[in-house]
Design a protein around this motif. Structure first.
Motif, PDB file in Angstrom:
ATOM      1  N   ALA A   6       0.824  -1.200   0.000  1.00  0.00           N
ATOM      2  CA  ALA A   6       0.000   0.000   0.000  1.00  0.00           C
ATOM      3  C   ALA A   6       0.863   1.256   0.000  1.00  0.00           C
ATOM      4  O   ALA A   6       0.495   2.268  -0.564  1.00  0.00           O
ATOM      5  N   ASP A   7       2.025   1.181   0.627  1.00  0.00           N
ATOM      6  CA  ASP A   7       2.895   2.344   0.751  1.00  0.00           C
ATOM      7  C   ASP A   7       3.707   2.529  -0.534  1.00  0.00           C
ATOM      8  O   ASP A   7       4.384   1.618  -0.997  1.00  0.00           O
ATOM      9  N   GLU A   8       3.621   3.743  -1.090  1.00  0.00           N
ATOM     10  CA  GLU A   8       4.315   4.009  -2.352  1.00  0.00           C
ATOM     11  C   GLU A   8       5.829   3.828  -2.220  1.00  0.00           C
ATOM     12  O   GLU A   8       6.476   3.370  -3.154  1.00  0.00           O
ATOM     13  N   LYS A   9       6.371   4.163  -1.066  1.00  0.00           N
ATOM     14  CA  LYS A   9       7.813   3.989  -0.864  1.00  0.00           C
ATOM     15  C   LYS A   9       8.196   2.510  -1.022  1.00  0.00           C
ATOM     16  O   LYS A   9       9.212   2.188  -1.636  1.00  0.00           O
ATOM     17  N   ASP A  10       7.362   1.608  -0.490  1.00  0.00           N
ATOM     18  CA  ASP A  10       7.627   0.172  -0.637  1.00  0.00           C
ATOM     19  C   ASP A  10       7.562  -0.249  -2.103  1.00  0.00           C
ATOM     20  O   ASP A  10       8.350  -1.079  -2.558  1.00  0.00           O
ATOM     21  N   ILE A  11       6.629   0.329  -2.832  1.00  0.00           N
ATOM     22  CA  ILE A  11       6.488   0.006  -4.256  1.00  0.00           C
ATOM     23  C   ILE A  11       7.725   0.487  -5.019  1.00  0.00           C
ATOM     24  O   ILE A  11       8.268  -0.227  -5.867  1.00  0.00           O
ATOM     25  N   VAL A  12       8.187   1.689  -4.698  1.00  0.00           N
ATOM     26  CA  VAL A  12       9.386   2.227  -5.354  1.00  0.00           C
ATOM     27  C   VAL A  12      10.587   1.344  -5.059  1.00  0.00           C
ATOM     28  O   VAL A  12      11.364   1.008  -5.965  1.00  0.00           O
ATOM     29  N   LEU A  13      10.742   0.947  -3.805  1.00  0.00           N
ATOM     30  CA  LEU A  13      11.870   0.076  -3.439  1.00  0.00           C
ATOM     31  C   LEU A  13      11.800  -1.255  -4.190  1.00  0.00           C
ATOM     32  O   LEU A  13      12.822  -1.773  -4.648  1.00  0.00           O
ATOM     33  N   ALA A  14      10.594  -1.796  -4.330  1.00  0.00           N
ATOM     34  CA  ALA A  14      10.428  -3.044  -5.082  1.00  0.00           C
ATOM     35  C   ALA A  14      10.782  -2.829  -6.548  1.00  0.00           C
ATOM     36  O   ALA A  14      11.448  -3.675  -7.170  1.00  0.00           O
ATOM     37  N   ALA A  15      10.375  -1.698  -7.096  1.00  0.00           N
ATOM     38  CA  ALA A  15      10.714  -1.394  -8.499  1.00  0.00           C
ATOM     39  C   ALA A  15      12.224  -1.238  -8.654  1.00  0.00           C
ATOM     40  O   ALA A  15      12.798  -1.682  -9.660  1.00  0.00           O
ATOM     41  N   GLN A  16      12.876  -0.655  -7.674  1.00  0.00           N
ATOM     42  CA  GLN A  16      14.325  -0.505  -7.728  1.00  0.00           C
ATOM     43  C   GLN A  16      15.045  -1.852  -7.638  1.00  0.00           C
ATOM     44  O   GLN A  16      16.161  -1.987  -8.131  1.00  0.00           O
ATOM     45  N   ARG A  17      14.388  -2.825  -7.023  1.00  0.00           N
ATOM     46  CA  ARG A  17      14.952  -4.185  -6.972  1.00  0.00           C
ATOM     47  C   ARG A  17      14.711  -4.947  -8.276  1.00  0.00           C
ATOM     48  O   ARG A  17      15.124  -6.083  -8.423  1.00  0.00           O
ATOM     49  N   GLY A  18      14.009  -4.323  -9.200  1.00  0.00           N
ATOM     50  CA  GLY A  18      13.776  -4.949 -10.492  1.00  0.00           C
ATOM     51  C   GLY A  18      12.434  -5.639 -10.634  1.00  0.00           C
ATOM     52  O   GLY A  18      12.191  -6.323 -11.631  1.00  0.00           O
ATOM     53  N   GLU A  19      11.541  -5.458  -9.684  1.00  0.00           N
ATOM     54  CA  GLU A  19      10.223  -6.088  -9.765  1.00  0.00           C
ATOM     55  C   GLU A  19       9.347  -5.287 -10.727  1.00  0.00           C
ATOM     56  O   GLU A  19       8.918  -4.181 -10.419  1.00  0.00           O
ATOM     57  N   GLN A  20       9.094  -5.867 -11.892  1.00  0.00           N
ATOM     58  CA  GLN A  20       8.350  -5.156 -12.924  1.00  0.00           C
ATOM     59  C   GLN A  20       6.904  -4.873 -12.513  1.00  0.00           C
ATOM     60  O   GLN A  20       6.342  -3.856 -12.892  1.00  0.00           O
ATOM     61  N   ALA A  21       6.327  -5.750 -11.733  1.00  0.00           N
ATOM     62  CA  ALA A  21       4.952  -5.523 -11.280  1.00  0.00           C
ATOM     63  C   ALA A  21       4.879  -4.272 -10.411  1.00  0.00           C
ATOM     64  O   ALA A  21       3.878  -3.551 -10.425  1.00  0.00           O
ATOM     65  N   ALA A  22       5.938  -3.995  -9.668  1.00  0.00           N
ATOM     66  CA  ALA A  22       5.961  -2.795  -8.830  1.00  0.00           C
ATOM     67  C   ALA A  22       5.998  -1.548  -9.702  1.00  0.00           C
ATOM     68  O   ALA A  22       5.271  -0.578  -9.444  1.00  0.00           O
ATOM     69  N   PHE A  23       6.836  -1.572 -10.742  1.00  0.00           N
ATOM     70  CA  PHE A  23       6.874  -0.406 -11.620  1.00  0.00           C
ATOM     71  C   PHE A  23       5.536  -0.242 -12.342  1.00  0.00           C
ATOM     72  O   PHE A  23       5.054   0.876 -12.510  1.00  0.00           O
ATOM     73  N   SER A  24       4.915  -1.348 -12.722  1.00  0.00           N
ATOM     74  CA  SER A  24       3.591  -1.288 -13.347  1.00  0.00           C
ATOM     75  C   SER A  24       2.580  -0.622 -12.423  1.00  0.00           C
ATOM     76  O   SER A  24       1.721   0.135 -12.865  1.00  0.00           O
ATOM     77  N   GLU A  25       2.686  -0.920 -11.127  1.00  0.00           N
ATOM     78  CA  GLU A  25       1.794  -0.299 -10.148  1.00  0.00           C
ATOM     79  C   GLU A  25       2.052   1.208 -10.067  1.00  0.00           C
ATOM     80  O   GLU A  25       1.108   1.997  -9.966  1.00  0.00           O
ATOM     81  N   LEU A  26       3.300   1.623 -10.140  1.00  0.00           N
ATOM     82  CA  LEU A  26       3.610   3.058 -10.142  1.00  0.00           C
ATOM     83  C   LEU A  26       3.016   3.730 -11.372  1.00  0.00           C
ATOM     84  O   LEU A  26       2.470   4.834 -11.286  1.00  0.00           O
ATOM     85  N   VAL A  27       3.114   3.066 -12.505  1.00  0.00           N
ATOM     86  CA  VAL A  27       2.527   3.604 -13.734  1.00  0.00           C
ATOM     87  C   VAL A  27       1.016   3.743 -13.557  1.00  0.00           C
ATOM     88  O   VAL A  27       0.429   4.781 -13.865  1.00  0.00           O
ATOM     89  N   ARG A  28       0.387   2.689 -13.040  1.00  0.00           N
ATOM     90  CA  ARG A  28      -1.062   2.718 -12.843  1.00  0.00           C
ATOM     91  C   ARG A  28      -1.477   3.871 -11.935  1.00  0.00           C
ATOM     92  O   ARG A  28      -2.432   4.580 -12.209  1.00  0.00           O
ATOM     93  N   ARG A  29      -0.731   4.062 -10.870  1.00  0.00           N
ATOM     94  CA  ARG A  29      -1.075   5.112  -9.909  1.00  0.00           C
ATOM     95  C   ARG A  29      -0.871   6.525 -10.459  1.00  0.00           C
ATOM     96  O   ARG A  29      -1.541   7.448 -10.024  1.00  0.00           O
ATOM     97  N   HIS A  30       0.065   6.689 -11.366  1.00  0.00           N
ATOM     98  CA  HIS A  30       0.447   8.040 -11.789  1.00  0.00           C
ATOM     99  C   HIS A  30       0.114   8.372 -13.240  1.00  0.00           C
ATOM    100  O   HIS A  30       0.330   9.509 -13.661  1.00  0.00           O
ATOM    101  N   GLN A  31      -0.427   7.450 -13.998  1.00  0.00           N
ATOM    102  CA  GLN A  31      -0.614   7.697 -15.425  1.00  0.00           C
ATOM    103  C   GLN A  31      -1.600   8.824 -15.725  1.00  0.00           C
ATOM    104  O   GLN A  31      -1.374   9.620 -16.635  1.00  0.00           O
ATOM    105  N   ARG A  32      -2.671   8.934 -14.973  1.00  0.00           N
ATOM    106  CA  ARG A  32      -3.657   9.996 -15.247  1.00  0.00           C
ATOM    107  C   ARG A  32      -3.078  11.381 -14.983  1.00  0.00           C
ATOM    108  O   ARG A  32      -3.238  12.298 -15.772  1.00  0.00           O
ATOM    109  N   ARG A  33      -2.401  11.527 -13.858  1.00  0.00           N
ATOM    110  CA  ARG A  33      -1.815  12.823 -13.518  1.00  0.00           C
ATOM    111  C   ARG A  33      -0.666  13.145 -14.480  1.00  0.00           C
ATOM    112  O   ARG A  33      -0.498  14.297 -14.881  1.00  0.00           O
TER     113      ARG A  33
END
Length: 180
Positions: A6-33
């Motif tokens: 739920a925490d965006e910081k955790d998602i970013v850290l997961a994306a930095q570890r190479g987890e593509q699903a985490a980066f996909s979640e960041l895209v989903r959360r920020h694509q409209r803005r």
């Protein structure tokens, strides 16, 4: 990524570890803005989509350089703004050699559907890209001067000055349109 943090910081850290699903979640959360930021700068839907796509690609490649203690949205929106400005610059170069296919009619009926929107778009297009971005980000999207400054990599005072200039220019252009 099996769970959705739920925490965006955790998602970013997961994306930095190479987890593509985490980066996909960041895209989903920020694509409209991100699209709204790009659209504020380029006006054109297709160019806004191109800018957002370029920005997310850049963010994906640079995610390891992002400092997780910062706001991911602010970092991303700055990338989006820069990508949109790049798209605008490229379009100016492309359009410099093109002639319009049709000549605008000297008379337009104000009762036409979408006339006000068309006039506003026309007026916005007379502004330089940065001033157009500032006025839309402030007056339409509701960003504060400091946030706009961060996104566009300009001082807050420049964002204020650009907003003042853009409003003044729009008053002149729309006033001339109203009289014609």
């Amino acid at each position: 990524m099996t769970e959705r943090p739920a925490d965006e910081k955790d998602i970013v850290l997961a994306a930095q570890r190479g987890e593509q699903a985490a980066f996909s979640e960041l895209v989903r959360r920020h694509q409209r803005r991100a699209y709204a930021v790009a659209r504020a700068i380029v006006i054109n839907h297709e160019d806004a989509e191109d800018a957002v796509q370029e920005a997310f690609l850049h963010a994906y490649r640079a995610i390891d350089r992002f400092l997780p203690d910062q706001a991911f949205g602010a970092w991303l929106h700055r990338i989006v703004a820069n990508a949109a400005l790049d798209v605008t610059r490229r379009r100016k170069v492309r359009d410099a050699d093109e002639l319009p296919e049709t000549v605008a009619s000297p008379f337009r009926d104000p009762a036409e559907k979408g006339e006000l929107r068309a006039r506003l778009t026309e007026a916005l297009n007379t502004l330089p890209a940065r001033q157009r971005a500032v006025i839309v980000l402030h007056d339409v999207e509701g960003y504060k001067h400091a946030e706009i400054g961060q996104m566009l990599d300009i001082p807050e005072g420049t964002a204020r000055s650009d907003l003042h200039y853009a409003r003044s220019q729009l008053r002149q252009v729309l006033g001339a349109l109203r009289q014609s």
